[in-house]
Design a protein around this motif. Sequence first.
Motif, mmCIF file in Angstrom:
data_model
loop_
_atom_site.group_PDB
_atom_site.id
_atom_site.type_symbol
_atom_site.label_atom_id
_atom_site.label_comp_id
_atom_site.label_asym_id
_atom_site.label_seq_id
_atom_site.Cartn_x
_atom_site.Cartn_y
_atom_site.Cartn_z
ATOM 1 N N MET A 100 8.090 10.517 0.028
ATOM 2 C CA MET A 100 7.345 9.286 -0.204
ATOM 3 C C MET A 100 8.322 8.114 -0.313
ATOM 4 O O MET A 100 9.404 8.259 -0.896
ATOM 5 N N GLN A 103 6.667 0.725 0.136
ATOM 6 C CA GLN A 103 6.586 -0.381 1.102
ATOM 7 C C GLN A 103 5.739 -1.464 0.459
ATOM 8 O O GLN A 103 4.501 -1.435 0.529
ATOM 9 N N TYR A 106 2.688 -0.649 -1.736
ATOM 10 C CA TYR A 106 2.181 0.656 -1.334
ATOM 11 C C TYR A 106 3.252 1.747 -1.403
ATOM 12 O O TYR A 106 4.439 1.487 -1.254
ATOM 13 N N ARG A 107 2.793 2.956 -1.602
ATOM 14 C CA ARG A 107 3.646 4.132 -1.549
ATOM 15 C C ARG A 107 3.124 4.975 -0.399
ATOM 16 O O ARG A 107 1.948 5.379 -0.386
ATOM 17 N N ARG A 108 3.995 5.225 0.539
ATOM 18 C CA ARG A 108 3.588 5.923 1.759
ATOM 19 C C ARG A 108 4.418 7.182 1.963
ATOM 20 O O ARG A 108 5.536 7.291 1.462
ATOM 21 N N SER A 109 3.882 8.077 2.742
ATOM 22 C CA SER A 109 4.629 9.284 3.088
ATOM 23 C C SER A 109 5.521 9.019 4.301
ATOM 24 O O SER A 109 5.244 8.121 5.098
#
Length: 123
Positions: A100, A103, A106-109
């Motif tokens: 993770m 961004q 946001y927290r994205r994979s």
Amino acid sequence: QVRLVESGGGLMQPGGSLRLSCAASGSIFSINAMGWYRQAPGKQRELVAVVTGDGRTNYADSVKGRFTISRDAAKKTVYLQMNSLKSEDTAVYLCNAGGMYDQGYYRRSFDSWGQGTQVTVSS
């Protein structure tokens, strides 16, 4: 965005050793598994070794007993110690990592790949 940079490839004689390193950088929140794949000319990419976040490892049958994968979580780096190298180990070795990252709000994979490093085993 997450970037992976490999180093440590080169030319080695059969029976020799090499150590590959792969460092991850970017706004990384967490890394799950990190691993090494390889691709030889005219062949499909194959898994060499992987290490999970809790330290479990898995190896391709062709490298068991010869290669060792390890990980430094603090440095976000994975290593591949390759001993007793054989000509059939010749390939481009690519690092892969998933986890993770942040961004903005946001927290994205992520599932990222390095550019690869050439390993050539030849006398």
